[in-house]
Design a protein around this motif. Sequence first.
Motif, PDB file in Angstrom:
ATOM      1  N   LYS B  31       0.704  -1.325  -0.030  1.00 38.03           N
ATOM      2  CA  LYS B  31       0.073   0.181  -0.020  1.00 38.03           C
ATOM      3  C   LYS B  31       0.913   1.372   0.095  1.00 38.03           C
ATOM      4  N   ILE B  32       2.126   1.181   0.728  1.00 43.09           N
ATOM      5  CA  ILE B  32       2.683   2.458   0.886  1.00 43.09           C
ATOM      6  C   ILE B  32       3.427   2.612  -0.582  1.00 43.09           C
ATOM      7  N   VAL B  33       3.884   1.911  -1.410  1.00 39.40           N
ATOM      8  CA  VAL B  33       4.169   1.745  -2.830  1.00 39.40           C
ATOM      9  C   VAL B  33       3.219   2.362  -3.604  1.00 39.40           C
ATOM     10  N   ALA B  34       1.884   1.616  -3.405  1.00 42.26           N
ATOM     11  CA  ALA B  34       0.772   2.228  -4.253  1.00 42.26           C
ATOM     12  C   ALA B  34       0.333   3.482  -4.081  1.00 42.26           C
ATOM     13  N   ASP B  35       0.592   3.868  -2.789  1.00 40.30           N
ATOM     14  CA  ASP B  35       0.335   5.386  -2.655  1.00 40.30           C
ATOM     15  C   ASP B  35       1.173   6.382  -2.965  1.00 40.30           C
ATOM     16  N   ALA B  36       2.549   5.868  -3.221  1.00 39.91           N
ATOM     17  CA  ALA B  36       3.535   6.712  -3.501  1.00 39.91           C
ATOM     18  C   ALA B  36       3.418   6.814  -5.233  1.00 39.91           C
ATOM     19  N   TYR B  37       3.121   5.957  -5.769  1.00 42.43           N
ATOM     20  CA  TYR B  37       2.726   5.999  -7.246  1.00 42.43           C
ATOM     21  C   TYR B  37       1.395   6.293  -7.666  1.00 42.43           C
ATOM     22  N   GLY B  38       0.510   6.802  -6.640  1.00 44.73           N
ATOM     23  CA  GLY B  38      -0.980   7.022  -7.203  1.00 44.73           C
ATOM     24  C   GLY B  38      -1.515   5.864  -7.804  1.00 44.73           C
ATOM     25  N   ILE B  39      -1.412   4.601  -7.440  1.00 44.12           N
ATOM     26  CA  ILE B  39      -1.998   3.568  -7.836  1.00 44.12           C
ATOM     27  C   ILE B  39      -3.446   3.243  -6.863  1.00 44.12           C
ATOM     28  N   ALA B  40      -4.465   3.731  -7.364  1.00 39.98           N
ATOM     29  CA  ALA B  40      -5.603   3.424  -6.210  1.00 39.98           C
ATOM     30  C   ALA B  40      -5.816   2.168  -5.549  1.00 39.98           C
ATOM     31  N   VAL B  41      -5.909   2.106  -4.552  1.00 36.26           N
ATOM     32  CA  VAL B  41      -6.115   1.143  -3.556  1.00 36.26           C
ATOM     33  C   VAL B  41      -7.275   1.274  -2.599  1.00 36.26           C
ATOM     34  N   PRO B  42      -7.955   0.543  -1.800  1.00 34.63           N
ATOM     35  CA  PRO B  42      -8.707   0.837  -0.784  1.00 34.63           C
ATOM     36  C   PRO B  42      -8.107   1.427   0.503  1.00 34.63           C
ATOM     37  N   GLY B  43      -8.953   2.265   1.201  1.00 35.60           N
ATOM     38  CA  GLY B  43      -8.347   2.848   2.369  1.00 35.60           C
ATOM     39  C   GLY B  43      -8.234   1.674   3.482  1.00 35.60           C
ATOM     40  N   GLU B  44      -6.942   1.757   4.507  1.00 42.80           N
ATOM     41  CA  GLU B  44      -7.026   0.811   5.048  1.00 42.80           C
ATOM     42  C   GLU B  44      -5.967   1.233   6.263  1.00 42.80           C
ATOM     43  N   GLU B  45      -5.913   0.629   7.227  1.00 44.90           N
ATOM     44  CA  GLU B  45      -4.935   0.497   8.313  1.00 44.90           C
ATOM     45  C   GLU B  45      -4.766  -0.553   8.810  1.00 44.90           C
ATOM     46  N   LEU B  46      -3.590  -0.674   9.628  1.00 46.33           N
ATOM     47  CA  LEU B  46      -2.987  -1.723  10.279  1.00 46.33           C
ATOM     48  C   LEU B  46      -3.440  -2.036  11.919  1.00 46.33           C
ATOM     49  N   ALA B  47      -4.096  -2.874  12.220  1.00 44.41           N
ATOM     50  CA  ALA B  47      -4.592  -2.913  13.502  1.00 44.41           C
ATOM     51  C   ALA B  47      -3.855  -3.890  14.375  1.00 44.41           C
ATOM     52  N   ARG B  48      -3.367  -3.565  15.545  1.00 51.77           N
ATOM     53  CA  ARG B  48      -2.552  -4.481  16.268  1.00 51.77           C
ATOM     54  C   ARG B  48      -3.122  -5.047  17.215  1.00 51.77           C
ATOM     55  N   ASP B  49      -4.644  -4.732  17.690  1.00 48.92           N
ATOM     56  CA  ASP B  49      -5.350  -5.404  18.228  1.00 48.92           C
ATOM     57  C   ASP B  49      -6.928  -5.092  17.739  1.00 48.92           C
ATOM     58  N   ALA B  50      -7.831  -5.820  18.848  1.00 48.05           N
ATOM     59  CA  ALA B  50      -9.240  -5.747  18.102  1.00 48.05           C
ATOM     60  C   ALA B  50      -9.721  -4.525  18.191  1.00 48.05           C
ATOM     61  N   ASP B  51      -9.551  -3.715  19.449  1.00 48.30           N
ATOM     62  CA  ASP B  51      -9.894  -2.371  19.838  1.00 48.30           C
ATOM     63  C   ASP B  51      -9.553  -1.400  18.549  1.00 48.30           C
ATOM     64  N   GLU B  52      -8.181  -1.515  18.265  1.00 51.72           N
ATOM     65  CA  GLU B  52      -7.852  -0.856  17.068  1.00 51.72           C
ATOM     66  C   GLU B  52      -8.653  -1.144  15.792  1.00 51.72           C
ATOM     67  N   ALA B  53      -8.850  -2.298  15.624  1.00 50.02           N
ATOM     68  CA  ALA B  53      -9.654  -2.822  14.363  1.00 50.02           C
ATOM     69  C   ALA B  53     -11.050  -2.302  14.265  1.00 50.02           C
ATOM     70  N   VAL B  54     -11.622  -2.340  15.711  1.00 50.80           N
ATOM     71  CA  VAL B  54     -12.903  -1.559  15.380  1.00 50.80           C
ATOM     72  C   VAL B  54     -12.942  -0.202  15.397  1.00 50.80           C
ATOM     73  N   ALA B  55     -12.000   0.577  15.763  1.00 53.27           N
ATOM     74  CA  ALA B  55     -11.733   2.208  15.585  1.00 53.27           C
ATOM     75  C   ALA B  55     -11.655   2.205  14.185  1.00 53.27           C
ATOM     76  N   PHE B  56     -10.914   1.606  13.585  1.00 55.47           N
ATOM     77  CA  PHE B  56     -10.343   1.727  12.246  1.00 55.47           C
ATOM     78  C   PHE B  56     -11.499   1.556  11.145  1.00 55.47           C
ATOM     79  N   ALA B  57     -12.415   0.552  11.462  1.00 55.98           N
ATOM     80  CA  ALA B  57     -13.540   0.086  10.728  1.00 55.98           C
ATOM     81  C   ALA B  57     -14.660   1.314  10.806  1.00 55.98           C
ATOM     82  N   ASP B  58     -14.652   1.865  11.936  1.00 56.02           N
ATOM     83  CA  ASP B  58     -15.635   2.725  11.967  1.00 56.02           C
ATOM     84  C   ASP B  58     -15.178   4.131  11.318  1.00 56.02           C
ATOM     85  N   ARG B  59     -13.983   4.331  11.340  1.00 57.29           N
ATOM     86  CA  ARG B  59     -13.359   5.418  10.583  1.00 57.29           C
ATOM     87  C   ARG B  59     -13.480   5.473   9.129  1.00 57.29           C
ATOM     88  N   LEU B  60     -13.265   4.276   8.781  1.00 56.97           N
ATOM     89  CA  LEU B  60     -13.327   3.972   7.088  1.00 56.97           C
ATOM     90  C   LEU B  60     -14.878   3.840   6.573  1.00 56.97           C
TER      91      LEU B  60
END
Lengths: 715, 715
Positions: B31-60
């Motif tokens: 994704k970092i490479v894709a973003d650097a070259y403007g290759i469109a990919v879905p928004g995403e985040e790396l969640a280290r635990d379940a709480d983070e996952a829930v928060a990211f899902a909510d934000r996306l």
Amino acid sequence: MVESQDHETVRALLDSVLTAGRSALTAPEGKIVADAYGIAVPGEELARDADEAVAFADRLGGPVVLKIVSPDVLHKTDAGGVVVGVEGGAQVRAAFQRIIENVQAYAPDARMDGVQVQQLVPPGREVIVGAVTDPTFGKVVAFGLGGVLVEVLKDITFRLAPVTADEALSMLDSIGAAEILRGVRGAPPVDRWALAEQIRRVSQLVTDFPEIAEVDLNPVIAAPDGAIAADIRILLATETVKQRRTYPREEILASMRRLMEPRSVAVIGASDEQGKIGNSVMRNLIDGGFSGEIHPVNPRADDILGRKTYRSVADVPGEVDVAVFAIPAKLVASALEEVGRKGIPNAVLIPSGFAETGEQALQDEIVAIGERYGVRLLGPNIYGYYSTWQDLCATFCTPYDVKGGVALTSQSGGIGMAILGFARSTKTGVSAIVGLGNKSDIDEDDLLTWFGEDPNTTCIAMHLEDLKDGRAFVEAARATVPKKPIVVLKAGRTSAGAKAAGSHTGALAGDDAVYDDILRQAGVIRAPGLNDMLEYARALPVLPTPKGDNVVIITGAGGSGVLLSDAIVDNGLSLMEIPPDLDAAFKAFIPPFGSAGNPIDITGGEPPSTYEATIRLGMEDPRIHALVLGYWHTIVTPPMVFAELTARVVAELRGRGIEKPVVASLAGDTEVEEASQYLFEHGVVAYPYTTEKPVAALGAKYRWARAAGLLGGDR
Amino acid sequence: MVESQDHETVRALLDSVLTAGRSALTAPEGKIVADAYGIAVPGEELARDADEAVAFADRLGGPVVLKIVSPDVLHKTDAGGVVVGVEGGAQVRAAFQRIIENVQAYAPDARMDGVQVQQLVPPGREVIVGAVTDPTFGKVVAFGLGGVLVEVLKDITFRLAPVTADEALSMLDSIGAAEILRGVRGAPPVDRWALAEQIRRVSQLVTDFPEIAEVDLNPVIAAPDGAIAADIRILLATETVKQRRTYPREEILASMRRLMEPRSVAVIGASDEQGKIGNSVMRNLIDGGFSGEIHPVNPRADDILGRKTYRSVADVPGEVDVAVFAIPAKLVASALEEVGRKGIPNAVLIPSGFAETGEQALQDEIVAIGERYGVRLLGPNIYGYYSTWQDLCATFCTPYDVKGGVALTSQSGGIGMAILGFARSTKTGVSAIVGLGNKSDIDEDDLLTWFGEDPNTTCIAMHLEDLKDGRAFVEAARATVPKKPIVVLKAGRTSAGAKAAGSHTGALAGDDAVYDDILRQAGVIRAPGLNDMLEYARALPVLPTPKGDNVVIITGAGGSGVLLSDAIVDNGLSLMEIPPDLDAAFKAFIPPFGSAGNPIDITGGEPPSTYEATIRLGMEDPRIHALVLGYWHTIVTPPMVFAELTARVVAELRGRGIEKPVVASLAGDTEVEEASQYLFEHGVVAYPYTTEKPVAALGAKYRWARAAGLLGGDR
């Protein structure tokens, strides 16, 4: 397998639909037909109100599909008349009402019989099974994958209906995406037998009821355990096709024998005047060396080219087998009446000026006369015909005299002339050349029937633009192919070509995809072009039949080896995997830097002995079934030395009962042309300056051997 | 368009991955490479635990996909590491925990960086965009539809990376199922520009970072408004490809000019003894009429064929342009040292016994010597070369003397001999014939560079089994195609063929699908077989360039008209829709039952005047751009009469500045062969007994005209 009772159900249903003046069956009617023929469709009921719909959905179980049933709504989805995947009373009731409202809005006057409540079909691969009525071949069954992608890629296959279960199964392998059905990327394979059975039953249905013009099972859902048609659509024909007059096989053979092996020929319109067709025909008959009787007919002459001349064919003494017409179109009918009264079985109609110039009525008139008297008509609008083994040249072109095994026919005079010139130039051994022209009566299936029996003919090549009766052709081809190969050049393959065919002969050219599949199914070798047809015709009688699939390339030029390998793959042949002992045996003859394996590269600078030793080994080892030779012109092994040694080895082994097809590509200076001709005349199919043609000829022989059941595999 | 800052981000990332000894990027790295070259990919985040996952899902927002991120798990689905379409805190939390448990069970030792929380991609058409490193062409970008069906049907297209936006767009039309992308059955079309932009950016990425061996955007979801890569996979190369030595264009031209237009030639290994190559070369140089200096070199002779002979090439007086080697392989290196010291720019190495027989070291040695002294090497393992306009026959085959416009080259000696024999037999006008053999140095791109400039050469035809440097070839081809056509016969097309190529030359034959697309992109005309290459080479210099797409068939044989129409479609040509006034003009010349339209069927029995009038009209009307003639042999218009009248009309109109390609198919008795040859020699490409070849030649001319930008349309 289908019970007669089922037949009666369908009979009654179709009669009622036709009586009602309809040509499309409703979905419930379609289900009755499907049930009668054991075509698997989802369980369903016709609900007349929402309460019934709820009750039926409950009885069927699981999610259901609701569809409007109306004789006035053919495209149900467009009308908002379909709701998919509802379950439970409330959903079903709501869907029922929505459909009724949608359809009323879409077509306020539409009659509505109710709403069909149908089991939701389980997931699986979508395919299409259908049947159409082809103008050339009649009832034809079709199979392809479903979905829009396949529609775009036109990946679909056809067979003559009815098909056996095995034929139906072969259709699953005849599409480009066949692999899909066997399961890819971990997907399970579909139930091939269930799918084949759907195809077989549809093909039987349209065969039993010719008035069914079209059947569409679209989609059929093919799952690992079964195949269910999610939708069935049946259309009836509004007009019936006129049946063509047919003759029994024995009658065809009897009249064809008298045509091709006549004892007595009359020439109507014989002439002394140079440049007239009636003069050319007379001279060619005499100069060609025909040993039977030749009777000129001309009301204004007593003697033509030293032969007693008759005013009318009626005056000719004794039996006459063939009357050749060399008179203007408008005089043909009355002369044909005389031919009929005289009991002559064959009229060869050279004149043009019939259907091909718009004079359809004139042609219909002579056809009627022929049928009345039982005179078979060849033509009109032809160059005539040769029967070389009889030294019979009943044409206005100079005689052809290299007797051999190939019979060639053409629908067009121009192509006939190309056949003649090519055959003469290449010294092709010919048994007959026949012009078919307008095909007012005698056509390809009559000729196939004869050539199939003719001991002088070992290969048949036909140029055609249309078939008057595709089924009769297929039947004759199927009877002939086990005995000898048939090559067909079908002109008008492409849409532009088909358009030109239309304007040329007024004949309806069939859709090429249908032609292609059905000719293949009949075991016919289809030539991609005119020159290919001519070369196959020249080569096939020269090549012995292969006894297995193992092809070996022996080449002096590595570069030819690569191109020959390309050609092997292009022609669907198999490069043999050489077993170690055989590899070692080849290696013993070639330089250390040469490469065994396959192609066997003996390298360029080798003497005749290396060619001879490797070719001999290739001929003698019984695991090898066909040889492809790549010759490279060097001063060490000049072209004619290569040609003579190859011909000698091949002849010697034939003497010992070892026969294999051997083809050769000769790369070199112009002497390779003479060497190729020499090889051809000595049983090796050889060409200069091409790696494609020799392998294409071998490929054609293999295709025939496979179709004839001599190699195993399917047609 | 890509900012340098982005470049630095990718640079740093790749360095860290390589430093860590990994060759596959993780999804977040992708994704970092894709973003650097403007290759469109879905928004995403790396969640280290379940709480983070829930928060990211909510934000996306909306449903999300959860995927394991682990350097030890490449096939995430197999590991149970993917859950699709969860929404809301409870679902996301449960999915997170299920993934962790699955992966622990699947690979207990796997390191886990966390779980990626990704936007669910909206529905659309699945396609694949990718890039690979091809052994011949280097970085290549690929495009195809997604899904298993396309995989089975291998419907994919390639281009050299980087591509422009227009080239990327052209890829969308280069797949068989192109229609799908434009929307069928009511489906909306995809966003072509967005898709092309994904392709372009991927191609730029692999160009900027050669260490990226492979990129896979699979699938890209192409919707009506945008295209998003649902998954990106990037693999790095573990080894780097050795760069081949290249020469600047001016240097190539300078040495090639001295090779092809030499003033002085030395023959190393010249001999008096008949049968020796050094004798053949000497005699062919002298007999061929070469007007420059010829210097035999042989340590054991003073005079060979009346020429002063030198012990060493060092003793030859003055400048020498070419040294032809006719000595055994093991003596080449030391002689080449002398050639280098003498400053001779070109060595023509006839001897075999190098890489092709496994003596790679010997070949490497001479290549090193050549590079050290700047001597360009032709061969080794060749028959030599001809430069006909110089009367230079530096080969062991007899001289070729029909000067003309086509330059022919071959990698294989056997194919070279076929070129020679064919050219001699058909009187093909040749500017050069060159053997390339092992291509230790000089290869197709050097020759293309020269022939592109050579005023005597108007068409180039090349047989090749591999390309040492596909990019240099494409560059040379692109520079040449606007000036003159290039025909290529690529041997080893099929997998069996490619295998044979491998064993023959040890060269790595590229995947044919890549070759095919990239040669077409370079504007090269690919010949399907050897004979096609030879016929195209013979025909292309004869045909003027068409100025538009309107092809008209004029035929005496209706049957030929149908087959010629088939060939028109097969070759991608367009049968002109004849406007009413032109139709009427043609109709005035032909019998009432003939058919105008297109094909124009003048019917069989017509006199020369009908052929002449219709051909003249076809030539004169500016709306018609090319003529295809179908001749039918009759006594009214014999073959040579047709040939002479056609040649006369064409010549007369050329005299008036009207030039159009005219091709002809002659159907008739053997006299049509002479007539065809006469026509060919008078500017009309004509063949007997075939309707395919003349149209194929015209098709090749059109393909070139289109590639050269002379007709509009894309390459």
